[in-house]
Every structure is written in C-alpha cells, then in structure tokens.
Design an enzyme around this catalytic site. Structure first.
Site, short mmCIF file in Angstrom:
data_model
loop_
_atom_site.label_atom_id
_atom_site.label_comp_id
_atom_site.label_asym_id
_atom_site.label_seq_id
_atom_site.Cartn_x
_atom_site.Cartn_y
_atom_site.Cartn_z
N GLY A 103 1.93 -2.09 11.62
CA GLY A 103 1.63 -2.29 13.04
C GLY A 103 2.78 -2.92 13.80
N TYR A 143 -1.21 -5.92 12.74
CA TYR A 143 0.16 -6.32 13.07
C TYR A 143 0.89 -6.78 11.82
CZ TYR A 143 3.55 -7.04 16.78
OH TYR A 143 4.64 -6.92 17.61
N GLY A 144 0.69 -6.04 10.73
CA GLY A 144 1.43 -6.32 9.50
C GLY A 144 2.68 -5.49 9.49
N LYS A 190 -2.87 4.61 -6.97
CA LYS A 190 -3.02 3.39 -6.15
C LYS A 190 -3.42 2.25 -7.06
CE LYS A 190 -2.65 2.44 -1.72
NZ LYS A 190 -1.76 3.12 -0.78
P1 NAD Z 1 -0.25 -5.67 6.07
O1 NAD Z 1 -0.98 -6.48 5.06
O2 NAD Z 1 1.21 -5.93 6.26
O3 NAD Z 1 -0.95 -5.83 7.50
C1 NAD Z 1 -2.30 -5.57 7.71
C2 NAD Z 1 -2.62 -5.99 9.14
O4 NAD Z 1 -3.98 -5.65 9.42
C3 NAD Z 1 -2.51 -7.50 9.37
O5 NAD Z 1 -2.02 -7.75 10.68
C4 NAD Z 1 -3.97 -7.96 9.28
O6 NAD Z 1 -4.21 -9.19 10.00
C5 NAD Z 1 -4.66 -6.78 9.93
N1 NAD Z 1 -6.08 -6.70 9.60
C6 NAD Z 1 -6.68 -6.88 8.40
N2 NAD Z 1 -8.02 -6.77 8.52
C7 NAD Z 1 -8.27 -6.51 9.83
C8 NAD Z 1 -9.43 -6.29 10.59
N3 NAD Z 1 -10.64 -6.34 10.01
N4 NAD Z 1 -9.30 -6.03 11.92
C9 NAD Z 1 -8.08 -5.99 12.49
N5 NAD Z 1 -6.94 -6.20 11.84
C10 NAD Z 1 -7.03 -6.46 10.52
O7 NAD Z 1 -0.51 -4.12 5.70
P2 NAD Z 1 0.34 -2.86 6.12
O8 NAD Z 1 1.30 -2.56 5.02
O9 NAD Z 1 0.82 -3.02 7.51
O10 NAD Z 1 -0.78 -1.70 6.03
C11 NAD Z 1 -1.66 -1.43 7.12
C12 NAD Z 1 -2.36 -0.10 6.88
O11 NAD Z 1 -1.39 0.91 6.70
C13 NAD Z 1 -3.24 -0.05 5.62
O12 NAD Z 1 -4.34 0.80 5.87
C14 NAD Z 1 -2.32 0.59 4.59
O13 NAD Z 1 -3.05 1.20 3.54
C15 NAD Z 1 -1.60 1.58 5.46
N6 NAD Z 1 -0.32 2.02 4.93
C16 NAD Z 1 0.70 1.16 4.68
C17 NAD Z 1 1.91 1.64 4.21
C18 NAD Z 1 3.11 0.74 4.02
O14 NAD Z 1 4.22 1.28 3.82
N7 NAD Z 1 3.00 -0.56 4.15
C19 NAD Z 1 2.07 3.01 3.95
C20 NAD Z 1 1.00 3.87 4.22
C21 NAD Z 1 -0.18 3.37 4.72
#
Ligand code: NAD
Length: 416
Positions: A223, A219-220, A106
């Site tokens: 979500g 909602y990234g 990571k």
């Molecule tokens: P992203 O940056 O696209 O979105 C993150 C979302 O979380 C945003 O909507 C942000 O506003 C929200 N957020 C941040 N802090 C917050 C809080 N305190 N309360 C509520 N919402 C909050 O990230 P992502 O890629 O969607 O990743 C989200 C999660 O999924 C992370 O834990 C990441 O490690 C995990 N993940 C992502 C992937 C991937 O392929 N992108 C793969 C495995 C796991």
C-alpha cells in the site's frame, strides 16, 4: 444463505467457475482443486522471558507442474491452513498468468509479530526454516516475504538454510536485502506491477491518470509503495489511505512522504497532520476513480460492494473480493483487475532475483522495471483479450489463461 468467507472455499469456487467455462476434464479439475503437498509443524521458540512458546506453521506446495513452487510466508495471528491453501492456489495461477517458469506455494505462522521482540522474531524465523529446510530449495520451493515478513526475516531464514546445508544458495529465498543477493526494485515491485496494470486499464477506459482520484486500503509494503508510485510516477491524487487502525483523508490528495513520515513516528496512519479521519469501510466506499485494496482478504463483500463507487478496483491484496461482491461489482460495470494478475509484480521480480542469483550478475532498477513492465503488460492484455473473446469477467478470464497453462504442464507430465 450466509456468505462463505473461507478463502480456500472461495479459491475453489473461482476455479470451479473457470473449469465450467473451459469445459475442463473432470479428472484435471479434481486434481487442480487440491494442494499437491502440505506441511504442518510446530515451532518451539525460546521467548525473552525464557519460557518456550510453541507456534504452528504451515507450508503448502499447491502445484509445481510448471516449475518449483513459489510463494511468500505470512506471520499473522489469524493465519489458518485454509488461508495458506488459498494463497498457494492463487500463487499457482499467478505464476502461470505472469508466464514465469514457477509453480505456486505459500507459508504461514500463527503468531502476532507486533507482540514479539526482534530476538523472538529471529528465533521464530530460523525455527520456521529448520522445519521446512528439507522441502525447499532453488529447484523445489522458493519462499519470499508476505504479510508481516520482510527482508530481515528473509535474511535470517536464508542464513539458517545455508548453515544447515553447508553451502551458499541465495536463490532459495527471494525478497532478500541487496547485500545478500536481493534484486533492485524487489521491494516496490508488487505495487509497481499493479500500477502498470492500472495504467493499461485507464487507457482502455479512456481515463487520464494525471489527477485521477484513488483510495488505498492497507499501508504496508504494498500500500505505501502504491501511494508513492501512483503519486510520483503517474500524478494520481491519492485522497485516502488506511491501515488496520483506521484511515486518513484529504480531498486534495495526500503526500506519500508526509504519511510515511507520520507512520514511522506514530506506528499508524491515523492522525496524520492536516487530514480527516476515515474508517476502512468509508474508504472502500469513497467516490474515487480507482480503489486499491492492499491489505487483507474479504474486504469487499455482499455487505458493501453495491456502495463501491470506483470505476477501477485494482486488487493488490490477495483475495480482497468475495464471489458475491465480484458479481455485484461486475454488474455495476466496475473494471476489476483481479488479484493474481494485479499483484503479480512481486513474484515476477522474485523470479528476476532467482535468475540473477543463478548467474551471479545483477541488473539495475531501470532494467528490472522495464522487464517488469513488459511482463505485466503482456499478462494484462492476455487476460483482457480472453475476457473479451470468451465474454467473461476479468477474474474468470485470468483463471482461463492460468488454468490452461497449468493444465497443459500437468498433462505433458502425464500426471492426469
Ligand atoms: P504488510 O504486512 O506490509 O501490510 C499490510 C497492511 O494492511 C498494513 O498496513 C496493515 O495495518 C493493513 N491491515 C491489516 N489488516 C487490516 C484490516 N483489517 N483493515 C485495514 N488494513 C489492514 O503486507 P503487504 O506485503 O503490504 O501485503 C498486503 C497485501 O498484498 C496482502 O494481501 C498480501 O498477500 C498481498 N501481496 C503482497 C505482496 C508483497 O510483495 N509484499 C505480493 C503479492 C501480494
């Protein structure tokens, strides 16, 4: 005693619990408790006002016994080395539970991308790659996007790497855009894989997904795609979604296109037309069938777990549930789909991306999703069956499956 929210302490405590059930050799346990290798570095970046700002960056290669390290890079103001260590450990267990021939790693940078221009972000991304270029590569360590990083950032990093090395090597990084060797289906893959595990859980619990209610925190990338897939592919009723600024609710369900359209314009989901406002805390405690934490760590804690009403908690985020909350939820009979199983879809399609890059031949989205479904479903049932046979909760079961596989590779290599 105050709940320990240090993610690496949590990752180690989870391993300790699994090691006890497995009666893991103490030397192997000690080895698996720590990262194999880590890099800490400074990245000087010329900012738009021509001053230079120095950012701290990290790359952790937790374990590469089963194959090259694999894991995303996060840009976050609250990034810490312990968060990166924990996430690298979880990647190790994730690639093992998904049974792809990769290890776990990571990366992260302490920065606030929301306050940076595109030019500043590009210079930071290139600086990050310059700092780690010697230590990554198709056969060593393959980064990918994670929180606040995206296909554009992967493109800059790829370009920096290939410029430094003097050859094309698209498989050095995954989550690339399609024209640079990205894979069909990669962007929604994490959410898609998670939904396949929700489908399998619902079958076990005899819960029909058509019309089942769901709340999604975050909602990234993950979500928003979870919303779209839950709604369009499985007919679920997503009644609440949120981001870091707060959430929105509608008892009859939210349309993904409407929320995404509003987010595009307003920069947040709050105040989406025809919805009620809801806080993140309220969202987690809603009376829904399925709760999907898809934001950040430590959202379900000893403070709120007893008020969670969902039957299924599908952890698309990494580390959303603390060990105390885990116990509370398990005692209540909630079915937890643990993070490194639930969100393994991203790394599985990243692995497909590496395979396609290596043989320079590309698959379509249909084939990707079929193969993703097969891998996720196999992994889900391996964990579920382990949970039944050893009479342990699903998170411990996922650890048992994963730790067994990693320990076997470590042993075969003669490291321990
Ligand atoms: P992203 O940056 O696209 O979105 C993150 C979302 O979380 C945003 O909507 C942000 O506003 C929200 N957020 C941040 N802090 C917050 C809080 N305190 N309360 C509520 N919402 C909050 O990230 P992502 O890629 O969607 O990743 C989200 C999660 O999924 C992370 O834990 C990441 O490690 C995990 N993940 C992502 C992937 C991937 O392929 N992108 C793969 C495995 C796991």
């Amino acid at each position: 005693m105050k709940e320990n929210l240090n993610p690496f302490a949590i990752a180690q405590a989870q391993l300790d619990e699994a090691a006890a059930v497995l009666q893991l050799d103490p030397d192997m346990h000690a080895f698996l408790r720590e990262p194999t290798r880590e890099f800490h570095f400074s990245i000087p970046v010329r900012m738009d006002d021509s001053r230079t700002r120095t950012f701290r960056g990290f790359r952790v290669q937790y374990n590469d016994a089963r194959g090259p390290a694999k894991g995303g890079i996060r840009f976050h103001p609250d990034e810490t080395i312990d968060t990166v260590r924990a996430l690298a450990a979880w990647m190790t267990w994730k690639t093992a539970v998904a049974d792809v021939p990769l290890g776990g790693g990571k990366g992260g940078v302490i920065c606030n991308p929301r306050e940076m221009s595109q030019g500043e972000l590009e210079r930071l991304s290139r600086g990050y790659m310059r700092a780690i270029a010697r230590y990554v590569g198709l056969t060593k360590d393959v980064p990918a996007p994670d929180v606040n990083t995206n296909p554009q950032i992967m493109s800059w990093m790829l370009d920096e790497y290939e410029t430094l090395m003097g050859h094309r090597e698209p498989g050095v990084i995954t989550g690339k855009p399609l024209p640079l060797g990205g894979s069909a289906g990669r962007t929604p893959a994490t959410a898609m894989g998670g939904l396949f595990t929700i489908r399998e859980t619902a079958r076990l619990l005899d819960l029909g997904l058509e019309g089942a209610t769901c709340a999604i925190q975050g909602y990234g990338n993950v979500g928003s795609h979870a919303h779209e897939i839950a709604h369009n592919m499985f007919g679920m009723k997503v009644v609440a979604v949120s981001d870091e600024f707060g959430g929105v609710y509608h008892a009859n369900g939210l349309e993904p296109e409407v929320v995404s359209g509003h987010l595009w314009q307003a920069g947040k989901v709050s105040n989406c037309p025809d919805t009620e406002s809801i806080t993140n805390q309220e969202l987690l405690e809603l009376d829904v069938d399925i709760l999907i934490p898809a934001a950040i760590e430590n959202q379900l804690t000893s403070q709120n777990a007893d008020r969670v009403k969902a039957r299924i908690v599908a952890e698309l985020a990494n580390g959303p549930t603390t060990p105390e909350a885990d116990n509370i939820l398990n005692d209540k009979g909630v079915y937890i789909i643990p993070d490194f199983l639930c969100n393994a879809g991203g790394v599985i399609v990243s692995y497909f991306e590496m395979v396609q890059n290596a043989y320079q031949y590309y698959w379509d989205a249909k084939l990707i999703n079929e193969r993703l479904d097969q891998k996720m479903t196999t992994a889900f049932h391996a964990v579920h069956n382990m949970s039944r046979s050893k009479k342990v909760d699903t998170r411990v079961a996922a650890y048992l499956v994963a730790v067994n596989r990693v320990a076997e590779a470590v042993r075969l290599r003669g490291w321990v």
